[in-house]
Enzyme design. Structure first.
Site, short mmCIF file in Angstrom:
data_model
loop_
_atom_site.label_atom_id
_atom_site.label_comp_id
_atom_site.label_asym_id
_atom_site.label_seq_id
_atom_site.Cartn_x
_atom_site.Cartn_y
_atom_site.Cartn_z
N TRP A 104 0.85 -1.21 0.00
CA TRP A 104 0.00 0.00 0.00
C TRP A 104 0.88 1.25 0.00
CZ3 TRP A 104 -4.88 1.36 -0.97
CH2 TRP A 104 -5.86 0.37 -0.97
N ASN A 154 -3.65 1.87 12.88
CA ASN A 154 -4.28 2.04 11.56
C ASN A 154 -5.80 1.97 11.61
OD1 ASN A 154 -4.27 2.15 8.59
ND2 ASN A 154 -5.11 0.07 8.80
N TRP A 163 -6.14 9.56 3.42
CA TRP A 163 -7.25 10.49 3.70
C TRP A 163 -8.25 10.49 2.54
CZ3 TRP A 163 -9.16 12.83 7.90
CH2 TRP A 163 -8.36 12.81 9.05
C1 LIG Z 1 -6.14 8.59 7.59
C2 LIG Z 1 -4.86 7.79 7.50
C3 LIG Z 1 -3.64 8.45 7.42
C4 LIG Z 1 -2.45 7.71 7.31
N1 LIG Z 1 -1.25 8.39 7.25
C5 LIG Z 1 -0.09 7.69 7.10
C6 LIG Z 1 1.15 8.36 7.03
O1 LIG Z 1 1.24 9.59 7.04
N2 LIG Z 1 2.28 7.60 6.93
C7 LIG Z 1 2.23 6.22 6.89
O2 LIG Z 1 3.28 5.58 6.82
N3 LIG Z 1 1.06 5.58 6.94
C8 LIG Z 1 -0.10 6.26 7.05
N4 LIG Z 1 -1.30 5.58 7.12
C9 LIG Z 1 -1.30 4.12 6.90
C10 LIG Z 1 -1.19 3.25 8.16
O3 LIG Z 1 -2.09 3.66 9.14
C11 LIG Z 1 0.20 3.21 8.75
O4 LIG Z 1 1.16 2.95 7.75
C12 LIG Z 1 0.31 2.11 9.81
O5 LIG Z 1 -0.61 2.33 10.85
C13 LIG Z 1 1.71 2.08 10.36
O6 LIG Z 1 1.83 1.14 11.40
P1 LIG Z 1 2.78 -0.10 11.23
O7 LIG Z 1 4.11 0.34 10.77
O8 LIG Z 1 2.72 -0.85 12.51
O9 LIG Z 1 2.07 -0.89 10.06
P2 LIG Z 1 2.08 -2.41 9.63
O10 LIG Z 1 0.69 -2.91 9.72
O11 LIG Z 1 3.11 -3.18 10.35
O12 LIG Z 1 2.42 -2.32 8.07
C14 LIG Z 1 3.76 -2.39 7.57
C15 LIG Z 1 4.06 -1.17 6.74
O13 LIG Z 1 3.22 -1.11 5.61
C16 LIG Z 1 2.91 0.24 5.30
N5 LIG Z 1 1.46 0.42 5.40
C17 LIG Z 1 0.59 -0.25 6.18
N6 LIG Z 1 -0.67 0.17 5.96
C18 LIG Z 1 -0.59 1.14 5.02
C19 LIG Z 1 -1.55 1.96 4.36
N7 LIG Z 1 -2.87 1.86 4.61
N8 LIG Z 1 -1.11 2.87 3.45
C20 LIG Z 1 0.20 2.98 3.16
N9 LIG Z 1 1.16 2.21 3.75
C21 LIG Z 1 0.77 1.31 4.66
C22 LIG Z 1 3.62 1.11 6.33
O14 LIG Z 1 4.84 1.55 5.77
C23 LIG Z 1 3.85 0.13 7.46
O15 LIG Z 1 4.95 0.47 8.25
C24 LIG Z 1 -2.50 6.30 7.25
C25 LIG Z 1 -3.75 5.64 7.34
C26 LIG Z 1 -4.91 6.38 7.46
C27 LIG Z 1 -6.22 5.66 7.54
#
Ligand SMILES: Cc1cc2nc3c(=O)[nH]c(=O)nc-3n(C[C@H](O)[C@H](O)[C@H](O)COP(=O)(O)OP(=O)(O)OC[C@H]3O[C@@H](n4cnc5c(N)ncnc54)[C@H](O)[C@@H]3O)c2cc1C
Length: 485
Positions: free
Chosen positions: A286, A349, A390
Site C-alpha cells: 500500500w 491504523n 485520507w
Molecule cells: C487517515 C490515515 C492516514 C495515514 N497516514 C499515514 C502516514 O502519514 N504515513 C504512513 O506511513 N502511513 C499512514 N497511514 C497508513 C497506516 O495507518 C500506517 O502505515 C500504519 O498504521 C503504520 O503502522 P505499522 O508500521 O505498525 O504498520 P504495519 O501494519 O506493520 O504495516 C507495515 C508497513 O506497511 C505500510 N502500510 C501499512 N498500511 C498502510 C496503508 N494503509 N497505506 C500505506 N502504507 C501502509 C507502512 O509503511 C507500514 O509500516 C494512514 C492511514 C490512514 C487511515
C-alpha cells in the site's frame, strides 16, 4: 558494482535525504565501491517533507535520526555534514570547498522532492559534475508498473498483482565497513541549532516511551516483529490494544530501513502462516501504491482525485475541529486515537480510519484539514501514504472506500476494542466504566457513571454529534454531488 564514474579522483558528495541509513543504501554502496573520499551531507531544505514543511512530530524524529546516523558514520571513520539552505546553492558551495567531482543520492518520488532534484541534476551536470541517483525508497520504481493499456494504476489489487508478478525486489545490501574520509572536512552546522526539538513545552517527551529513532532501532524492531508479531498479523493488526503490527512506518518514512529489507525479512519463514506473511506484504505494498498515485497525481495532497468531490459542501466548524484534535469528541475510540497521537505521535491504523471517517463524515470537515493535522503530528507522516489514505477514507481517492461507508464509532470500538483496553490506556477518565458502556458512556445510567466517577459534560465530554443524525446529514450532502460529472 563496477565503478563507471568518468571523473578521476575528487571526493564524492553523498547526499542523504529520506534514506537515513547505511544498510541497503544504494548510493552509499556505490560511493564506497568507487574507492574515493566520501563527504556525507544532510541538507535542511526550506520545504522538507515533500509538499509542506516538515511536521513538528517528524522534526523530533529527524533530530534523533540524524544524531544516530552521525554516530553510525563516525564508527566508519566518517561524519555527517549538516547544512541548511537551497540544495543547489549548498552543493555548489561544497563542491567549491572540497573539490568534489561527483554527487550521489537515492531518488525521492514526492513532487517537491522531484522539483528540487531535477534542476540540481541539470545544473551540476552542466558544470561537468557526475551525478548518480539510485533506487531504494520503494519496492519498485513508481513509473515502472503500468496497466495493460499503458496507464498508471488507480486500483490497488491489480497493482499488487503486477508488483508481485514483477519479481522480488533486489536483496538488501549490507552497510560498508569503512568510508574514506576527505583530508579536510568542510564546515558543518550544529544539529541543536536547527531547533528541531520542542522545548517549552516539551510536548514530545512521551514519544520516547514508544520510539527509538535510527537505523539500529529499525533493524531491531524488524527482527522482533518477524520473530514475535508476524504470526497472527492478519487478525491482530486490527486490534488497537494489541501490539500486533510492525511499527516500522516512521523508520520507513525517514528511510532508516528499506522496504526491500522488510520484504526480504518475510521470506522463507517456516513457522509463519502464509496468510499472515501475504497480508503483511500487501500492507507494505500500500505504501508503494500510495507513491504510485502521488507520482502520477502530484496534487494528491491538495486536490480530490475524484473531482466530483470539488462541489462537496464541507462545514468550516473550527470548534468541532479543535475538539477532534484534542480528543474531546465524546466518542471514546475517537478520543483515544487522537490522544494516542498526542502522546506517541502515532495512531493505530484501524483507529486512523475511524477518526478520519468521524472528521469527514460525522463532522463534515474537509479531509484536507485532517491530512494537515496528521502531517504535523504523526512521526510517520508521509506525503504519499497520508494523502492517499485520507482520500481513501473520504471516498474521493483512487480505489477509495465509498463515501456512504460511514464508520459507526461505537460499533467499531466494540468490535475492535471489545473490553475497552485501548480506550482505557488513552482516556483514563473512563477507566472504571464497565466494558458494556466503555464505547457508549452517554448511554450509561447515572448510577453506573457515578460508580465510575464520571460526570458527563464535566469529567468527560458529551458527544459532539449524534452519530445517527450526523450520518444522515453526511449522506444527504453526498447525494448532492454523487451524480455530478
Ligand atoms: C487517515 C490515515 C492516514 C495515514 N497516514 C499515514 C502516514 O502519514 N504515513 C504512513 O506511513 N502511513 C499512514 N497511514 C497508513 C497506516 O495507518 C500506517 O502505515 C500504519 O498504521 C503504520 O503502522 P505499522 O508500521 O505498525 O504498520 P504495519 O501494519 O506493520 O504495516 C507495515 C508497513 O506497511 C505500510 N502500510 C501499512 N498500511 C498502510 C496503508 N494503509 N497505506 C500505506 N502504507 C501502509 C507502512 O509503511 C507500514 O509500516 C494512514 C492511514 C490512514 C487511515
Amino acid at each position: 558494482m563496477k565503478n563507471t564514474d568518468p571523473s578521476p579522483d575528487g571526493p564524492i558528495i553523498l547526499w542523504f535525504r529520506k534514506d537515513l541509513r547505511l544498510g541497503d543504501n544504494h548510493a552509499l554502496h556505490a560511493a564506497a565501491q568507487a574507492g574515493r573520499d566520501i563527504i556525507p551531507i544532510y541538507i535542511r531544505e526550506p520545504s522538507q517533507s515533500g509538499n509542506e514543511p516538515l511536521g513538528a512530530a517528524q522534526a523530533w524524529w529527524l533530530y534523533h535520526s540524524l544524531k544516530s546516523l552521525g554516530y553510525a558514520l563516525g564508527r566508519l571513520g566518517s561524519r555527517l555534514v549538516l547544512r541548511s539552505g537551497e540544495p543547489c546553492t549548498i552543493l555548489a558551495e561544497l563542491i567549491a570547498e572540497t573539490g568534489a567531482s561527483a554527487v550521489y543520492w537515492n531518488r525521492r518520488y514526492d513532487p517537491n522532492g522531484i522539483a528540487v532534484d531535477v534542476p540540481v541534476r541539470e545544473r551540476l551536470g552542466a558544470k561537468g559534475m557526475t551525478v548518480k541517483s539510485f533506487a531504494g525508497q520503494l519496492l519498485h520504481e513508481p513509473s515502472r508498473l503500468k496497466t495493460g493499456s499503458g496507464t498508471p494504476y488507480r486500483v490497488y489489487t491489480p497493482f499488487w498483482r503486477a508488483l508481485e508478478a514483477s519479481g522480488e525486489p533486489d536483496a538488501p545490501l549490507e552497510a560498508p565497513d569503512a568510508l574514506a574520509a576527505p583530508a579536510a572536512w568542510p564546515r558543518g552546522e550544529d544539529l541543536a541549532g536547527w531547533k528541531l526539538l520542542p522545548i517549552k513545552p516539551d510536548w514530545a517527551h512521551t514519544f520516547s516511551e514508544l520510539w527509538t529513532p535510527g537505523e539500529a532501532a529499525a533493524l531491531e524492531r524488524l527482527e522482533a516483529f518477524v520473530e514475535d508479531g508476524l504470526s497472527g498479523y492478519k487478525t491482530n493488526r486490527d486490534l488497537p490494544a494489541t501490539d500486533g503490527t510492525s511499527r516500522l512506518s516512521p523508520h520507513l518514512a525517514m528511510g532508516e530501513i528499506s522496504p526491500a529489507r522488510v520484504w526480504h525479512a518475510t521470506r522463507n519463514l517456516k513457522d509463519v502462516p502464509a496468510d499472515d506473511m501475504i497480508t503483511f506484504r500487501k500492507e507494505l505494498v500500500w505504501r508503494d501504491f500510495s507513491y504510485h498515485l502521488l507520482f502520477h497525481n502530484p496534487d494528491l495532497p491538495r486536490e480530490n482525485l475524484n473531482r466530483k468531490f470539488d462541489g462537496f459542501a464541507w462545514m468550516g466548524n473550527d470548534s468541532a475541529f479543535e475538539r477532534w484534535t484534542k480528543g474531546e469528541t465524546g466518542y471514546p475510540i475517537v478520543d483515544a486515537g487522537m490522544r494516542q497521537l498526542w502522546r506517541h505521535g502515532t495512531m493505530h491504523n484501524r483507529v486512523r480510519m475511524i477518526v478520519a471517517s468521524f472528521l469527514i463524515k460525522d463532522l463534515l470537515i474537509d479531509w484536507r484539514r485532517g491530512e494537515g493535522w496528521f502531517r504535523d503530528t504523526l512521526v510517520d507522516a508521509d506525503p504519499a501514504s497520508n494523502a492517499a489514505s485520507w482520500q481513501w477514507v473520504a471516498g474521493s481517492g483512487a480505489d477509495a472506500s465509498p463515501f456512504f461507508r460511514v464508520f459507526n464509532p461505537v460499533l467499531q470500538g466494540e468490535k475492535f476494542d471489545p473490553d475497552g483496553a485501548y480506550v482505557k490506556t488513552f482516556v483514563p477518565e473512563l477507566r472504571d466504566l464497565p466494558a458494556k458502556f466503555i464505547h457508549r458512556p452517554f448511554e450509561a445510567p447515572e448510577s453506573v457513571l457515578g460508580a465510575a466517577g464520571i460526570v458527563l459534560g464535566t469529567t468527560y465530554p458529551n458527544p459532539l454529534v449524534d452519530h445517527a443524525k450526523a450520518r444522515d446529514r453526511a449522506l444527504a450532502a453526498y447525494n448532492k454531488i454523487k451524480d455530478a460529472v
